[in-house]
Motif scaffolding. Sequence first.
Motif, PDB file in Angstrom:
ATOM      1  N   PRO A 225       0.789  -1.224   0.000  1.00 14.97           N
ATOM      2  CA  PRO A 225       0.000   0.000   0.000  1.00 14.97           C
ATOM      3  C   PRO A 225       0.826   1.281   0.000  1.00 14.97           C
ATOM      4  O   PRO A 225       0.270   2.367   0.096  1.00 14.97           O
ATOM      5  CB  PRO A 225      -0.785  -0.103   1.304  1.00 14.97           C
ATOM      6  N   ASP A 226       2.155   1.162  -0.121  1.00 17.52           N
ATOM      7  CA  ASP A 226       3.005   2.353  -0.025  1.00 17.52           C
ATOM      8  C   ASP A 226       2.802   3.328  -1.171  1.00 17.52           C
ATOM      9  O   ASP A 226       3.011   4.527  -1.009  1.00 17.52           O
ATOM     10  CB  ASP A 226       4.473   1.935   0.070  1.00 17.52           C
TER      11      ASP A 226
ATOM     12  N   LEU B 189       0.138   4.330  -2.132  1.00 19.13           N
ATOM     13  CA  LEU B 189      -0.990   5.183  -1.760  1.00 19.13           C
ATOM     14  C   LEU B 189      -0.558   6.498  -1.118  1.00 19.13           C
ATOM     15  O   LEU B 189      -1.377   7.392  -0.921  1.00 19.13           O
ATOM     16  CB  LEU B 189      -1.936   4.422  -0.819  1.00 19.13           C
TER      17      LEU B 189
ATOM     18  N   GLN C 132      -1.429   5.720  10.023  1.00 24.48           N
ATOM     19  CA  GLN C 132      -2.656   5.517   9.247  1.00 24.48           C
ATOM     20  C   GLN C 132      -3.878   5.430  10.155  1.00 24.48           C
ATOM     21  O   GLN C 132      -4.964   5.893   9.793  1.00 24.48           O
ATOM     22  CB  GLN C 132      -2.543   4.267   8.379  1.00 24.48           C
TER      23      GLN C 132
ATOM     24  N   TYR D 208      -6.753   6.914   2.854  1.00 27.12           N
ATOM     25  CA  TYR D 208      -6.148   6.624   4.156  1.00 27.12           C
ATOM     26  C   TYR D 208      -6.730   5.350   4.769  1.00 27.12           C
ATOM     27  O   TYR D 208      -6.010   4.573   5.395  1.00 27.12           O
ATOM     28  CB  TYR D 208      -6.321   7.795   5.121  1.00 27.12           C
TER      29      TYR D 208
ATOM     30  N   HIS E  16      -5.196   2.417   2.851  1.00 22.99           N
ATOM     31  CA  HIS E  16      -3.806   2.282   3.286  1.00 22.99           C
ATOM     32  C   HIS E  16      -3.740   1.688   4.685  1.00 22.99           C
ATOM     33  O   HIS E  16      -2.890   0.840   4.971  1.00 22.99           O
ATOM     34  CB  HIS E  16      -3.136   3.652   3.245  1.00 22.99           C
TER      35      HIS E  16
ATOM     36  N   SER F 108      -1.941  -1.750   5.634  1.00 21.62           N
ATOM     37  CA  SER F 108      -0.840  -1.616   6.588  1.00 21.62           C
ATOM     38  C   SER F 108      -1.050  -2.529   7.794  1.00 21.62           C
ATOM     39  O   SER F 108      -0.101  -3.101   8.327  1.00 21.62           O
ATOM     40  CB  SER F 108      -0.691  -0.166   7.055  1.00 21.62           C
TER      41      SER F 108
END
Length: 151
Positions: A21-22, A24, A90, A137, A140, A144
């Motif tokens: 998800p980085d 994002l 997050q 968010y 993510h 995460s």
Amino acid sequence: MSSATSTTSLPKGLAVLTTFPDVLFIPEIVFGSLVWILVASSRVPLPYFHGWVMFVSVSCFVMSITLLCLYVAGVHGGRSSWVTLDVICQEIAAPFYLSAAVLEAGFLSLISSSTRNIIYQENVAASVFAFLATLVYVIHNVFSLQRWKSS
């Protein structure tokens, strides 16, 4: 993007821009900057609502830029504490942005009809981008958390 899958550790260097998800971080930064630019440029009769929206959008923008720069620089060195830091950031950003987006949308109903034409369009756009930032968010955050559980 052949490596666009979620990894159990944080990538280093420009690999951050190719892993999920980085990746994002990019829409988080873009949507967040659009929110605070639109809110800052609008004329508001009730500045109390916009103070929170500005605080959240600028804080999350700075947080996302900082994390992205640290990950690209490889400061984390593969330690799992950075995965935990990513989750914490997050976890904080998602509900904060949701509250800011709801406040911005609620503000639109408080605008009187005489001033609506002047500031309505900027605030509608800010509200839409705030909800988009919230969505990014949250996504993510979910991925995460999955990375954190598997590390």
